[in-house]
Scaffold this motif. Structure first.
Motif, PDB file in Angstrom:
ATOM      1  N   GLN A 155       0.846  -1.207   0.000  1.00 34.39           N
ATOM      2  CA  GLN A 155       0.000   0.000   0.000  1.00 34.39           C
ATOM      3  C   GLN A 155       0.879   1.254   0.000  1.00 34.39           C
ATOM      4  OE1 GLN A 155      -2.597  -0.199   3.341  1.00 34.39           O
ATOM      5  NE2 GLN A 155      -4.007  -1.683   2.390  1.00 34.39           N
ATOM      6  N   ALA A 156       1.936   1.244   0.769  1.00 31.36           N
ATOM      7  CA  ALA A 156       2.835   2.409   0.830  1.00 31.36           C
ATOM      8  C   ALA A 156       3.537   2.602  -0.514  1.00 31.36           C
ATOM      9  CB  ALA A 156       3.860   2.229   1.941  1.00 31.36           C
ATOM     10  N   LYS A 157       3.846   1.542  -1.198  1.00 27.24           N
ATOM     11  CA  LYS A 157       4.518   1.637  -2.490  1.00 27.24           C
ATOM     12  C   LYS A 157       3.538   2.115  -3.555  1.00 27.24           C
ATOM     13  CE  LYS A 157       7.750  -0.958  -5.281  1.00 27.24           C
ATOM     14  NZ  LYS A 157       8.381  -2.255  -5.545  1.00 27.24           N
ATOM     15  N   ALA A 158       2.253   1.756  -3.440  1.00 27.40           N
ATOM     16  CA  ALA A 158       1.257   2.152  -4.443  1.00 27.40           C
ATOM     17  C   ALA A 158       0.936   3.632  -4.343  1.00 27.40           C
ATOM     18  CB  ALA A 158      -0.004   1.326  -4.241  1.00 27.40           C
ATOM     19  N   LYS A 159       1.070   4.236  -3.169  1.00 25.95           N
ATOM     20  CA  LYS A 159       0.729   5.649  -3.006  1.00 25.95           C
ATOM     21  C   LYS A 159       1.776   6.545  -3.523  1.00 25.95           C
ATOM     22  CE  LYS A 159      -2.217   5.214   0.966  1.00 25.95           C
ATOM     23  NZ  LYS A 159      -2.464   5.588   2.305  1.00 25.95           N
TER      24      LYS A 159
END
Length: 163
Positions: free
Chosen positions: A159-163
């Motif tokens: 999730q942190a990488k997708a943002k």
């Protein structure tokens, strides 16, 4: 002399198979006097009684084979096995049989110590397993919890990488 001993030690088919007559087998054996040296062995060493024998080639002095200088580890083994009471009691040269006997005794003592420690470890594992059962813990539940934690961390990282 080697040539004579070599011709006496030649193998004969009857001797190998054991089918030769008894008399020929007796005649085929080399005389024992040719194979063994006569008299007591002579060693040239300082302090050895009766060692006034000739020196070897180039004037080398042969030491008596029944003497061995113990290392520090050998001295510790001799003390641990109870052969001597103090480090100062150990002579500078001792027979190799004494060191071998002390090493064997030390091996046996070490094996007994390891057997005792293994038995103690078995009882400790049994006691800790009983306590874990009382807390309703098992390796399976630990493994499932660990893998669930890894999945959560992987999802948060995604999730942190997708943002």
């Amino acid at each position: 002399m080697l040539a004579a001993a070599g011709s006496l030690l030649r193998l004969r088919p009857g001797r190998i198979l054991g089918c030769a007559p008894r008399a020929s087998r007796e005649a085929a054996r080399p005389p024992i006097a040719l194979l063994r040296p006569r008299g007591p062995p002579r060693y040239s060493s300082a302090g050895a009684p009766g060692s006034s024998g000739p020196q070897g080639p180039a004037g080398k002095v042969h030491r008596v084979p029944a003497e061995h200088k113990p290392s520090q580890f050998d001295k510790k083994i001799l003390l641990w096995t109870g052969r001597f009471k103090a480090m100062e009691d150990i002579p500078p040269r001792i027979p190799p049989e004494m060191i071998d006997a002390a090493r064997n005794k030390a091996r046996v003592k070490a094996c007994y110590i390891m057997i005792g420690l293994t038995i103690i470890a078995c009882f400790a594992v049994i006691a800790s397993a009983k306590r874990a059962v009382e807390r309703h813990e098992s390796l399976t539940s630990w493994n499932l919890a660990k893998k669930a934690k890894w999945r959560e961390e992987a999802a948060l990282a995604a999730q942190a990488k997708a943002k």
